[in-house]
Design a protein around this motif. Structure first.
Motif, PDB file in Angstrom:
ATOM      1  N   PHE B  32       0.899  -1.149   0.000  1.00  0.00           N
ATOM      2  CA  PHE B  32       0.000   0.000   0.000  1.00  0.00           C
ATOM      3  C   PHE B  32       0.939   1.200   0.000  1.00  0.00           C
ATOM      4  O   PHE B  32       1.513   1.542   1.014  1.00  0.00           O
ATOM      5  CB  PHE B  32      -0.870  -0.033   1.258  1.00  0.00           C
ATOM      6  N   ALA B  33       1.147   1.812  -1.191  1.00  0.00           N
ATOM      7  CA  ALA B  33       2.232   2.775  -1.326  1.00  0.00           C
ATOM      8  C   ALA B  33       1.715   4.191  -1.433  1.00  0.00           C
ATOM      9  O   ALA B  33       0.700   4.447  -2.093  1.00  0.00           O
ATOM     10  CB  ALA B  33       3.066   2.445  -2.564  1.00  0.00           C
ATOM     11  N   GLY B  34       2.400   5.111  -0.807  1.00  0.00           N
ATOM     12  CA  GLY B  34       2.065   6.516  -0.904  1.00  0.00           C
ATOM     13  C   GLY B  34       3.126   7.247  -1.695  1.00  0.00           C
ATOM     14  O   GLY B  34       4.329   7.065  -1.473  1.00  0.00           O
ATOM     15  N   LEU B  35       2.689   8.080  -2.647  1.00  0.00           N
ATOM     16  CA  LEU B  35       3.613   8.933  -3.385  1.00  0.00           C
ATOM     17  C   LEU B  35       3.376  10.347  -2.870  1.00  0.00           C
ATOM     18  O   LEU B  35       2.329  10.932  -3.129  1.00  0.00           O
ATOM     19  CB  LEU B  35       3.313   8.845  -4.883  1.00  0.00           C
ATOM     20  N   GLU B 176     -11.294   1.558   3.667  1.00  0.00           N
ATOM     21  CA  GLU B 176     -11.712   0.172   3.922  1.00  0.00           C
ATOM     22  C   GLU B 176     -11.571  -0.658   2.664  1.00  0.00           C
ATOM     23  O   GLU B 176     -10.987  -1.743   2.680  1.00  0.00           O
ATOM     24  CB  GLU B 176     -13.185   0.156   4.364  1.00  0.00           C
ATOM     25  N   VAL B 177     -12.116  -0.140   1.554  1.00  0.00           N
ATOM     26  CA  VAL B 177     -12.070  -0.870   0.289  1.00  0.00           C
ATOM     27  C   VAL B 177     -10.621  -1.091  -0.143  1.00  0.00           C
ATOM     28  O   VAL B 177     -10.232  -2.189  -0.560  1.00  0.00           O
ATOM     29  CB  VAL B 177     -12.841  -0.109  -0.806  1.00  0.00           C
ATOM     30  N   LEU B 178      -9.794  -0.045  -0.012  1.00  0.00           N
ATOM     31  CA  LEU B 178      -8.399  -0.157  -0.456  1.00  0.00           C
ATOM     32  C   LEU B 178      -7.635  -1.159   0.403  1.00  0.00           C
ATOM     33  O   LEU B 178      -6.814  -1.934  -0.107  1.00  0.00           O
ATOM     34  CB  LEU B 178      -7.727   1.226  -0.401  1.00  0.00           C
ATOM     35  N   ARG B 179      -7.897  -1.161   1.713  1.00  0.00           N
ATOM     36  CA  ARG B 179      -7.228  -2.125   2.593  1.00  0.00           C
ATOM     37  C   ARG B 179      -7.569  -3.552   2.191  1.00  0.00           C
ATOM     38  O   ARG B 179      -6.715  -4.434   2.175  1.00  0.00           O
ATOM     39  CB  ARG B 179      -7.656  -1.881   4.046  1.00  0.00           C
ATOM     40  N   ARG B 180      -8.853  -3.769   1.880  1.00  0.00           N
ATOM     41  CA  ARG B 180      -9.264  -5.115   1.475  1.00  0.00           C
ATOM     42  C   ARG B 180      -8.554  -5.515   0.198  1.00  0.00           C
ATOM     43  O   ARG B 180      -8.164  -6.671   0.024  1.00  0.00           O
ATOM     44  CB  ARG B 180     -10.776  -5.150   1.254  1.00  0.00           C
ATOM     45  N   LEU B 181      -8.377  -4.566  -0.697  1.00  0.00           N
ATOM     46  CA  LEU B 181      -7.724  -4.862  -1.970  1.00  0.00           C
ATOM     47  C   LEU B 181      -6.267  -5.261  -1.754  1.00  0.00           C
ATOM     48  O   LEU B 181      -5.796  -6.268  -2.302  1.00  0.00           O
ATOM     49  CB  LEU B 181      -7.808  -3.641  -2.891  1.00  0.00           C
ATOM     50  N   THR B 182      -5.549  -4.501  -0.926  1.00  0.00           N
ATOM     51  CA  THR B 182      -4.143  -4.849  -0.700  1.00  0.00           C
ATOM     52  C   THR B 182      -4.005  -6.145   0.077  1.00  0.00           C
ATOM     53  O   THR B 182      -3.069  -6.905  -0.129  1.00  0.00           O
ATOM     54  CB  THR B 182      -3.393  -3.738   0.053  1.00  0.00           C
ATOM     55  N   ALA B 183      -4.959  -6.428   0.980  1.00  0.00           N
ATOM     56  CA  ALA B 183      -4.913  -7.678   1.732  1.00  0.00           C
ATOM     57  C   ALA B 183      -4.999  -8.865   0.795  1.00  0.00           C
ATOM     58  O   ALA B 183      -4.448  -9.934   1.071  1.00  0.00           O
ATOM     59  CB  ALA B 183      -6.049  -7.706   2.752  1.00  0.00           C
TER      60      ALA B 183
END
Lengths: 538, 258
Positions: B32-35, B176-183
């Motif tokens: 889960f990367a931040g630019l 929430e949605v993004l966390r599920r995606l990276t999981a």
């Protein structure tokens, strides 16, 4: 107290301590600076500004000259023409800002809402800003021409000056009143959509006198006088009459005008006060029906059906599409009626149907332009030329689903109108062929000469600032190529070989397919450039 | 661990101005990367070039090992994009937009309808599903844009400022949605200049400044014991504040009330 500079106005209200003149001076200076700002920035903007300036000045000089020529004409003609001129100036002032917001980019009251200004100061300031500019100047000069046209003695000149000033003030105040009252409605999407489409009506109404003259319904002089009689008791008519009269009646008319200007001004201030505290019209967004469309029953599931569905929805919902279709059909109709005349020539039905097809096809000369900045949604999906071909095919199919029946109506209608029932079938087939050719050419110009189509109130605005030349070049190139490519079946038909029309639809299909293939190949290589060209800020 | 995204010397110039001056971005798969970077650092330009929306003047970009510009079919099937600006097909309703997007990618209509229904309900957009996108608020636009980007189950998701202008409730839904995606093993890359958010969400950070990557790695390494905000300020370098004396009037109240 010193006069605060307009850009940094801290603390006390600007003009609070130095009265009416201070406010007037301040806002005039602000407006002049805004106008001067046009001279900085890129070259295109500079050229456009200087061009506007020159056009306005030339029009002002020309208008004044023509008006003063009227003094040589008979009195009644001079009077009628001046009444018409004043009335059209007033109407233009009321309508033009709605059609071309930004032509005279005056101050937006909303931008001043946060400054501690009393409504009276605000109104005075906005009025000052409205009359400062090249177009107001041009209007004033032309209106003054009325004095030279009509005044017959010192009384006329004496009354003429206030009459002209009041007529001018009425133009400005009425214009502001209209925009302020409508601004609430215009800020909601529905209001804008409605306005964009109603522009067609304005264009249509403007054509009526033209059409009447063409049909020879009445001679121009009589018509002029008839219209002047109708307009005699409107404010512009009274202003003109006051100048011509130069006596007590004129004085009374000037008094009436003055009351009217004050009344309009008062209404405007009230409307302004309301507009500034009323929140943006919360567009009551209606839901759209969910439909199991015809498209899905006719086409196999996949990208093609998706594009056709989307395009048909856009043609129905986007005002720019509605304006385009409306004006294409309207132009065909006008030409049809004005050419109808008494003895129609042989090929007229065919010609009209071909013209209708050309008009419709010309709309498809910049298919990606209306997608504009949403085009990225397609760009992140399309990885291969095949995808782009499907996209273009979907657009063509959607267009044809509407155009084919419409052209049938045009062909049948024009053939019956000109009493040439035998020409229905050739006209129909030829127009379908023309449509195919046009769509094929249009998809190529769409990728070679793409430009941004602004999504704003004036749906007639052709292109984003700086792309007007490209839009024009695109349209001309498209029209020339369409006509040239249609020549193989149009020329024999003009020479009387009508059976050629049987092949026209197939020829059209072929050209459309070739156009899609070529366009997809180019677009696949130039997608980022295409995206940039249709995403210009507007 | 393989890299989901890797660029070499990515370069872009607009006229005189160099927007991106040789970016070597690397983001490991599944992170889960931040630019992050200040305004004008070139984040949007970089993301546009990686997603194939803007042609770079130099350098290369790879996604899951496929070159973005040489192998667009493979790349475009794998990525989901939510650019800044949020221009969507405004005259479609939210549901129609998702249907169009999914079917354009060749997903069968029945599947798209099912996925769209679920996404709309997760995003709390069911009530607005049949309203035109042109009438949506900023938060709703971000959510429908994210739904459109997720529809084809991408393995790498690019989001440009996804949380800007979004209310806390919608932001929570998005995260929430993004966390599920990276999981599930997918990679999410988003640009932001809200450090707290990046610190809370990301396990990988790339810091951009003036068109270059100035630091890159796992969050803990980049942070180096400081708060991310402090680390960011140290890396980017704050311009010296020599104008403070001029603000002496700020907060001063006049003696006599007007």
């Amino acid at each position: 107290m010193t006069t605060p500079s307009p850009t940094t106005a801290p603390g006390p209200a600007p003009g609070a301590g130095n009265g009416v003149l201070g406010t007037v001076g301040l806002f005039a200076e602000l407006k002049l600076r805004l106008l001067g700002g046009n001279l900085r920035g890129d070259a295109q903007r500079k050229v456009a500004f200087v061009l506007t300036l020159v056009v306005a000045l030339v029009l002002a000089a020309l208008g004044f000259f023509l008006m003063s020529l009227l003094s040589l004409a008979p009195d009644d003609i001079a009077f009628s023409v001046t009444v018409m001129a004043y009335a059209s100036l007033l109407v233009s002032w009321m309508v033009m800002p709605l059609l071309a917001f930004g032509l005279d980019d005056t101050l937006d009251p909303a931008k001043l809402a946060l400054f501690p200004l009393r409504t009276r100061d605000l109104a005075l300031g906005l009025f000052t800003a409205s009359v400062t500019g090249v177009w107001p100047l041009a209007t004033l000069v032309v209106t003054f021409g009325g004095i030279t046209a009509l005044a017959s003695g010192p009384g006329g000149v004496l009354l003429g000056v206030p009459a002209v000033l009041l007529q001018f003030a009425l133009c400005v105040v009425a214009s502001r009143l209209v925009t302020t009252v409508l601004s609430g409605a215009l800020r909601s999407r529905r209001g804008r959509d409605l306005l964009a489409v109603s522009v067609i009506l304005v264009v249509l109404v403007a054509q009526v006198p033209n059409l009447m003259m063409n049909r020879g319904l009445s001679d121009p002089t009589a018509m002029l006088h008839q219209m002047a009689v109708v307009l005699r008791w409107t404010p512009p008519g009274m202003a003109a009459h006051a100048i011509a009269d130069g006596g007590l009646a004129g004085l009374a008319e000037i008094a009436v005008l003055a009351v009217l200007v004050v009344l309009c001004g008062w209404l405007w201030i009230k409307a302004l006060g309301r507009a500034l505290v009323t929140p943006e019209a919360s567009g009551k967004s209606a839901s759209v029906r969910r439909e199991r469309g015809l498209v899905d029953r006719l086409l196999p599931d996949g990208p093609l059906a998706a594009v056709v569905t989307k395009e048909l929805k856009y043609i129905r919902r986007d005002p720019r599409f509605r304006v385009n279709w409306g004006s294409a059909l309207f132009l065909t109709l006008v030409l049809g009626i004005s050419m109808g005349g008494d003895q129609p020539s042989d090929g007229q039905a065919v010609f009209l149907a071909l013209l209708g097809a050309l008009m419709i096809a010309l709309m498809a000369g910049n298919v990606f332009g209306i997608d504009g900045r949403s085009l990225w949604m397609n760009a992140v999906v399309f990885g291969a030329e095949r995808d782009l071909r499907a996209d273009l095919a979907g657009r063509h199919l959607a267009n044809a689903m509407i155009a084919v029946p419409v052209l049938a109506v045009i062909a049948v209608g024009s053939a019956l109108y000109t009493d040439q029932a035998a020409r229905i079938l050739p006209a129909l087939l030829a127009s379908w062929g023309m449509l195919g050719v046009g769509l094929g050419v249009g998809s190529v110009t769409s990728v070679l000469l793409p430009y941004t189509v602004p999504d704003r109130m004036n749906a007639f605005t052709g292109a984003a600032p700086g792309q007007g030349g490209q839009a024009f070049a695109g349209a001309v190139a498209a029209a020339v190529a369409m006509i040239a490519l249609a020549a193989p079946f149009v020329v024999p038909m003009l020479l009387g070989v009508l059976w050629v029309s049987a092949a026209a639809p197939f020829y059209g299909l072929l050209i459309a397919a070739l156009g899609r293939r070529l366009a997809a190949r180019v677009a696949h290589r130039r997608m980022p450039e295409l995206l940039e060209a249709v995403s210009k800020p507007t | 661990m393989t890299d989901a995204v890797r660029t070499h010397g990515l370069f872009k110039r607009f006229g005189e101005q160099v927007a991106v001056a040789g970016v070597d971005l690397a983001v490991p798969a599944g992170s889960f990367a931040g630019l992050v970077g200040p305004n004008g650092a070139g984040k949007t330009t970089t993301l546009s070039m990686i997603t194939g929306l803007l042609r770079p003047d130099g350098g290369s970009a790879e996604i899951d090992g496929f070159d973005v510009w040489r192998d667009p079919v493979q790349v475009k099937a794998r990525i989901g994009v939510l650019p800044e600006g949020l221009r969507l097909f405004e005259r479609l309703s939210g549901r129609e937009l998702l249907l169009y997007n999914g079917r354009l990618r060749g997903i069968p209509k029945a599947d798209v309808e099912r996925r769209a229904g679920e996404l709309l309900s997760v995003m709390d957009l069911t009530d607005a599903a049949d309203k035109l996108v042109v009438d949506y608020s900023t938060g709703m636009r971000k959510k429908i844009g994210l739904a459109a980007a997720l529809l084809h189950n991408p393995s790498v998701l690019f989001l440009d400022e996804p949380f800007e202008g979004v209310d806390p409730v919608s932001a929570d839904t998005l995260t929430e949605v993004l966390r599920r995606l990276t999981a599930s093993g997918a990679t999410v890359i988003f640009s932001s200049h809200v450090m707290d958010l990046v610190e809370r969400l990301c396990d990988w950070v790339s810091v951009m400044s003036a068109g270059r990557i100035v630091a890159q790695g796992p969050l803990a390494d980049v942070r180096g014991g400081r708060s991310l905000n402090q680390a960011f300020l140290d890396l980017v370098g704050r311009s010296p504040q020599d104008g403070q004396a001029d603000l002496s009037w700020l907060g001063a109240r006049p003696e006599a009330g007007r």
